[in-house]
Write a protein that holds these residues in place. Sequence first.
Motif, PDB file in Angstrom:
ATOM      1  N   LEU A 130      -0.556 -10.223  -4.187  1.00 54.00           N
ATOM      2  CA  LEU A 130      -0.006  -8.763  -3.667  1.00 54.00           C
ATOM      3  C   LEU A 130      -1.131  -7.724  -3.266  1.00 54.00           C
ATOM      4  CD1 LEU A 130       3.417  -8.557  -5.274  1.00 54.00           C
ATOM      5  CD2 LEU A 130       2.940  -9.051  -2.892  1.00 54.00           C
ATOM      6  N   GLY A 131      -2.166  -7.696  -4.215  1.00 51.53           N
ATOM      7  CA  GLY A 131      -3.121  -6.678  -4.450  1.00 51.53           C
ATOM      8  C   GLY A 131      -4.035  -7.239  -2.983  1.00 51.53           C
ATOM      9  N   SER A 132      -4.200  -8.359  -2.769  1.00 49.57           N
ATOM     10  CA  SER A 132      -4.944  -8.716  -1.810  1.00 49.57           C
ATOM     11  C   SER A 132      -4.444  -8.581  -0.504  1.00 49.57           C
ATOM     12  CB  SER A 132      -5.344 -10.182  -1.813  1.00 49.57           C
ATOM     13  OG  SER A 132      -6.155 -10.519  -2.971  1.00 49.57           O
ATOM     14  N   LEU A 133      -3.009  -8.952  -0.278  1.00 50.56           N
ATOM     15  CA  LEU A 133      -2.493  -8.651   0.781  1.00 50.56           C
ATOM     16  C   LEU A 133      -1.957  -7.279   1.028  1.00 50.56           C
ATOM     17  CD1 LEU A 133      -0.726 -10.168   3.018  1.00 50.56           C
ATOM     18  CD2 LEU A 133       1.161 -10.250   1.620  1.00 50.56           C
ATOM     19  N   LEU A 134      -1.673  -6.434   0.142  1.00 47.11           N
ATOM     20  CA  LEU A 134      -1.437  -5.063   0.128  1.00 47.11           C
ATOM     21  C   LEU A 134      -2.339  -4.321  -0.627  1.00 47.11           C
ATOM     22  CD1 LEU A 134       2.466  -5.347  -0.090  1.00 47.11           C
ATOM     23  CD2 LEU A 134       1.280  -5.208   1.954  1.00 47.11           C
ATOM     24  N   PRO A 135      -3.705  -4.099  -0.235  1.00 51.94           N
ATOM     25  CA  PRO A 135      -4.353  -2.969  -1.009  1.00 51.94           C
ATOM     26  C   PRO A 135      -4.029  -1.919  -1.379  1.00 51.94           C
ATOM     27  CG  PRO A 135      -5.653  -4.015   0.799  1.00 51.94           C
ATOM     28  CD  PRO A 135      -4.190  -4.394   1.077  1.00 51.94           C
ATOM     29  N   ALA A 136      -4.500  -1.263  -2.366  1.00 51.71           N
ATOM     30  CA  ALA A 136      -4.124   0.062  -2.731  1.00 51.71           C
ATOM     31  C   ALA A 136      -5.233   0.803  -2.315  1.00 51.71           C
ATOM     32  CB  ALA A 136      -3.771   0.339  -4.364  1.00 51.71           C
ATOM     33  N   ASP A 137      -5.394   1.312  -0.859  1.00 51.68           N
ATOM     34  CA  ASP A 137      -6.351   2.031  -0.384  1.00 51.68           C
ATOM     35  C   ASP A 137      -5.813   2.960   0.356  1.00 51.68           C
ATOM     36  OD1 ASP A 137      -5.758   0.586   1.786  1.00 51.68           O
ATOM     37  OD2 ASP A 137      -7.640  -0.589   1.516  1.00 51.68           O
ATOM     38  N   ASP A 138      -6.587   3.819   1.242  1.00 52.93           N
ATOM     39  CA  ASP A 138      -5.891   4.706   2.157  1.00 52.93           C
ATOM     40  C   ASP A 138      -5.791   4.172   3.533  1.00 52.93           C
ATOM     41  OD1 ASP A 138      -8.588   4.071   3.238  1.00 52.93           O
ATOM     42  OD2 ASP A 138      -9.360   6.005   2.834  1.00 52.93           O
ATOM     43  N   ARG A 153       1.321   1.239   0.354  1.00 57.14           N
ATOM     44  CA  ARG A 153       1.681  -0.218   0.271  1.00 57.14           C
ATOM     45  C   ARG A 153       2.748  -0.601  -0.437  1.00 57.14           C
ATOM     46  NH1 ARG A 153      -0.911  -3.195  -4.424  1.00 57.14           N
ATOM     47  NH2 ARG A 153      -0.710  -1.596  -5.998  1.00 57.14           N
ATOM     48  N   ASP A 154       3.387   0.258  -1.504  1.00 63.86           N
ATOM     49  CA  ASP A 154       4.447  -0.074  -2.296  1.00 63.86           C
ATOM     50  C   ASP A 154       5.825   0.011  -1.546  1.00 63.86           C
ATOM     51  OD1 ASP A 154       2.712  -0.021  -4.465  1.00 63.86           O
ATOM     52  OD2 ASP A 154       3.032   2.165  -4.892  1.00 63.86           O
ATOM     53  N   HIS A 155       5.677   0.794  -0.364  1.00 66.28           N
ATOM     54  CA  HIS A 155       6.880   0.823   0.410  1.00 66.28           C
ATOM     55  C   HIS A 155       6.959  -0.434   1.310  1.00 66.28           C
ATOM     56  CE1 HIS A 155       8.468   4.739  -0.493  1.00 66.28           C
ATOM     57  NE2 HIS A 155       7.256   5.007  -0.907  1.00 66.28           N
ATOM     58  N   VAL A 156       5.845  -1.023   1.579  1.00 69.54           N
ATOM     59  CA  VAL A 156       5.716  -2.305   2.451  1.00 69.54           C
ATOM     60  C   VAL A 156       6.161  -3.525   1.587  1.00 69.54           C
ATOM     61  CG1 VAL A 156       4.300  -3.816   3.766  1.00 69.54           C
ATOM     62  CG2 VAL A 156       3.951  -1.444   3.850  1.00 69.54           C
ATOM     63  N   LEU A 157       6.013  -3.382   0.211  1.00 69.83           N
ATOM     64  CA  LEU A 157       6.561  -4.540  -0.764  1.00 69.83           C
ATOM     65  C   LEU A 157       7.765  -5.156  -0.467  1.00 69.83           C
ATOM     66  CD1 LEU A 157       5.651  -6.015  -3.237  1.00 69.83           C
ATOM     67  CD2 LEU A 157       6.877  -4.201  -4.381  1.00 69.83           C
ATOM     68  N   THR A 190       5.062  -2.805  -8.001  1.00 71.50           N
ATOM     69  CA  THR A 190       3.644  -2.110  -7.963  1.00 71.50           C
ATOM     70  C   THR A 190       3.294  -0.652  -7.799  1.00 71.50           C
ATOM     71  OG1 THR A 190       3.750  -2.225  -5.371  1.00 71.50           O
ATOM     72  CG2 THR A 190       2.971  -4.369  -6.444  1.00 71.50           C
ATOM     73  N   ASN A 191       4.483  -0.036  -8.076  1.00 74.65           N
ATOM     74  CA  ASN A 191       4.523   1.588  -7.828  1.00 74.65           C
ATOM     75  C   ASN A 191       4.468   2.275  -9.160  1.00 74.65           C
ATOM     76  OD1 ASN A 191       4.997   4.348  -7.314  1.00 74.65           O
ATOM     77  ND2 ASN A 191       7.240   3.906  -6.523  1.00 74.65           N
ATOM     78  N   ARG A 192       3.400   2.636  -9.538  1.00 74.87           N
ATOM     79  CA  ARG A 192       2.656   3.198 -10.662  1.00 74.87           C
ATOM     80  C   ARG A 192       3.361   4.472 -10.706  1.00 74.87           C
ATOM     81  NH1 ARG A 192      -3.120   1.484  -9.123  1.00 74.87           N
ATOM     82  NH2 ARG A 192      -2.682   3.217  -8.035  1.00 74.87           N
ATOM     83  N   ASP A 193       3.997   5.197  -9.705  1.00 80.35           N
ATOM     84  CA  ASP A 193       4.426   6.446  -9.868  1.00 80.35           C
ATOM     85  C   ASP A 193       5.886   6.657 -10.255  1.00 80.35           C
ATOM     86  OD1 ASP A 193       2.045   7.268  -8.898  1.00 80.35           O
ATOM     87  OD2 ASP A 193       2.687   7.363  -6.810  1.00 80.35           O
ATOM     88  N   ASN A 194       6.560   5.506 -10.398  1.00 79.55           N
ATOM     89  CA  ASN A 194       7.916   5.453 -10.948  1.00 79.55           C
ATOM     90  C   ASN A 194       8.101   4.687 -12.101  1.00 79.55           C
ATOM     91  OD1 ASN A 194      10.797   5.508 -11.131  1.00 79.55           O
ATOM     92  ND2 ASN A 194      11.108   5.249  -9.003  1.00 79.55           N
ATOM     93  N   PRO A 195       8.063   4.905 -13.236  1.00 75.72           N
ATOM     94  CA  PRO A 195       8.215   3.943 -14.505  1.00 75.72           C
ATOM     95  C   PRO A 195       9.615   3.396 -14.760  1.00 75.72           C
ATOM     96  CG  PRO A 195       7.993   6.216 -15.146  1.00 75.72           C
ATOM     97  CD  PRO A 195       8.120   6.261 -13.604  1.00 75.72           C
TER      98      PRO A 195
END
Length: 141
Positions: free
Chosen positions: A70-78, A91-95, A125-130
């Motif tokens: 998932l990190g390769s397919l949906l990179p956490a970049d800008d 990218r978390d919204h595309v997951l 993959t969303n680190r903002d919502n635990p």
Amino acid sequence: MADTFASRTIDVTTGDRETVHDLTAACADFLAEVARSQCGLLNLFTPHATAGLAVIETGAGSDDDLLTALGSLLPADDRWRHRHGSPGHGRDHVLPAIVPPHATLPVIDGTLALGTWQSVTLVDTNRDNPRRQVRLTFLGC
């Protein structure tokens, strides 16, 4: 036997990093309470725009491999237009388009009919919502 319907929401704490959280035991506990020895379907649904549900092997590296893929397919970049939250949050919204927020599984004699190495998991993959929720619904027949 009469048709059975039961539903419950469980709370899951996923923390502040990407995770594949095993829900299999929670599903089994729910079915032990509501399904008894019935056959039917267990539906799982997570009401979040940034999480999904997957049936996958856990504990042997496959869960980490899924996060790597998932990190390769949906990179956490800008590159993402959806930009609030931590960097790459779009990218978390595309997951959920790739790992859907729902799963329906067979229940035989009150037990999930999973393969030998299969587990039911919440993929987050969303680190903002635990904190997450998953609705478990059993429809027996």
